[in-house]
Enzyme design. Structure first.
Site, mmCIF file in Angstrom:
data_model
loop_
_atom_site.group_PDB
_atom_site.id
_atom_site.type_symbol
_atom_site.label_atom_id
_atom_site.label_comp_id
_atom_site.label_asym_id
_atom_site.label_seq_id
_atom_site.Cartn_x
_atom_site.Cartn_y
_atom_site.Cartn_z
ATOM 1 N N ARG A 203 11.029 3.999 3.671
ATOM 2 C CA ARG A 203 10.662 3.028 4.722
ATOM 3 C C ARG A 203 11.918 2.257 5.109
ATOM 4 N NH1 ARG A 203 5.628 -1.075 4.675
ATOM 5 N NH2 ARG A 203 4.635 0.909 5.183
ATOM 6 N N ARG B 139 0.802 -1.218 0.000
ATOM 7 C CA ARG B 139 0.000 0.000 0.000
ATOM 8 C C ARG B 139 0.836 1.270 0.000
ATOM 9 N NH1 ARG B 139 -2.749 -3.896 1.497
ATOM 10 N NH2 ARG B 139 -0.773 -4.452 2.420
ATOM 11 N N THR B 140 1.777 1.373 0.915
ATOM 12 C CA THR B 140 2.440 2.665 1.091
ATOM 13 C C THR B 140 3.248 3.019 -0.153
ATOM 14 O OG1 THR B 140 2.573 2.106 3.426
ATOM 15 C CG2 THR B 140 3.845 4.005 2.697
ATOM 16 N N LYS C 161 25.657 -3.212 -0.240
ATOM 17 C CA LYS C 161 27.130 -3.133 -0.260
ATOM 18 C C LYS C 161 27.651 -2.377 0.954
ATOM 19 C CE LYS C 161 26.676 -2.544 -5.232
ATOM 20 N NZ LYS C 161 26.671 -1.458 -6.235
ATOM 21 N N HIS D 29 4.427 5.888 11.589
ATOM 22 C CA HIS D 29 4.005 5.722 10.188
ATOM 23 C C HIS D 29 3.039 6.879 9.893
ATOM 24 C CE1 HIS D 29 2.959 4.062 6.410
ATOM 25 N NE2 HIS D 29 2.656 2.816 6.753
HETATM 26 N N1 CP Z 1 -0.505 -0.056 5.734
HETATM 27 C C1 CP Z 1 0.716 -0.292 5.233
HETATM 28 O O1 CP Z 1 1.708 0.336 5.618
HETATM 29 O O2 CP Z 1 0.773 -1.287 4.292
HETATM 30 P P1 CP Z 1 2.062 -1.733 3.507
HETATM 31 O O3 CP Z 1 3.014 -2.369 4.499
HETATM 32 O O4 CP Z 1 1.585 -2.689 2.452
HETATM 33 O O5 CP Z 1 2.702 -0.500 2.917
#
Ligand code: CP
Length: 305
Positions: free
Chosen positions: A101, A51-52, A80, A129
């Site tokens: 991320r 999703r993100t 590396k 998040h």
């Molecule tokens: N909600 C969410 O962060 O989903 P993903 O891990 O798929 O990005």
């Protein structure tokens, strides 16, 4: 230049403005389809995501911009031994804004210290998040028409679930919010959230282990996955993973206007039979992630429709 590392990097007013822009984008997408022409978003994902990452990419493409990036550490020069700071210094030469991320708490903060372009924290370990929280706030606003005076039940892995930490951090700024925290003893909310966020802001909350008893009091039930990737011990994960499974039998305890949210991915914690209940809004929630990320990209790049 601004970064988004934590929901509190945005004021309540700025958060509301983003929600209003996202709602306008949802209604009038054509108005925004060239807003980010010639701008580039980089997605630097050291941890898996559906999703993100894809909603960020969709958001930038829907704004008329372009995207580049990597979706796992092993396909970047992190494999590396390159540091996060060096990577963002370089990726900032190729892009105008970076969504990152990383499995380590604080990685986005480290990245922001060296970056020449805005950094968006797309999840740092079990910490925060913030763009999931913006997605959640847009969803709550869509269905409840307000963000204040709500009782929010949060159920599952409250220890490692970064979406929960960010959501609580953001929601305590709205008057009249109450939380019901439902988890096994081992997965209770961390002290840093209980003491520094809830107690410090005098927010009413209760911590319980049984979901059914407290469901009638909730305006929102926010289910979460047990975060297997953050466990040190597979046996503990197996013991705890199916502790809460929301099914239609349990939904009988909820009010008619309670909504069920989940940041997704789901594993077993919501039975698929719940998907067709009108109170289940988690797939709409995922869709809202595109609109709010479009609004956020516009804000951080100073773009107007
Ligand atoms: N909600 C969410 O962060 O989903 P993903 O891990 O798929 O990005």
């Amino acid at each position: 230049m601004r970064h988004l590392l934590n929901p509190l990097d945005l004021t309540v007013e700025e958060t509301y403005d983003l929600i209003k822009v996202a709602e306008d984008i949802r209604e009038n997408p054509d108005k925004y389809c060239e807003v980010a022409k010639r701008k580039i978003l980089a997605t630097c994902f050291y941890e898996p995501s559906t999703r993100t990452r894809l909603s960020f990419e969709s958001a930038m493409i829907r704004l008329g911009g372009q995207v580049l990036g990597f979706s796992e550490a092993t396909s970047s020069s992190a494999s590396k031994g390159e540091s996060v700071s060096d990577t963002v210094s370089v990726v900032g030469c190729y892009s105008d804004i970076i969504a990152m991320r990383h499995p380590k708490e604080g990685a986005a903060l480290v990245a922001s210290m060296k970056s020449a372009v805005p950094i968006i924290n797309a999840g740092d370990g079990g910490h925060q998040h913030p763009t999931q929280t913006l997605t959640d706030l847009l969803t709550i606003h869509t269905y409840k028409k307000k963000l204040d005076n709500l009782t929010i039940g949060v159920c599952g892995d409250l220890k490692f679930g970064r979406t929960v930490h960010s959501l609580i951090t953001a929601l305590v700024r709205y008057p009249g919010v109450k939380f019901i925290l439902v988890s096994p003893e081992e997965l209770r909310i961390p002290e840093s959230i209980r003491e520094d966020v809830l107690q410090k802001n005098n927010i009413p909350f209760e911590e319980v282990e049984t979901l059914e008893d407290v469901m009638p009091k909730m305006d929102i039930l926010y289910m979460t996955r047990v975060q297997r990737e953050r466990f040190f011990n597979e046996e503990d994960y197996i013991r705890l993973k199916d502790r809460y499974i929301l099914d239609m039998n349990k939904m009988k305890y909820a009010s008619d206007d309670m909504i069920v949210m989940h940041p997704l991915p789901r594993v077993n914690e919501i039975s698929v039979e719940v998907d067709s209940d009108p109170r289940a809004v988690y797939f709409k929630q995922a869709q809202n992630g595109v609109y709010i990320r479009m609004a956020l990209i516009m804000m951080l790049l100073g773009l107007k429709a």
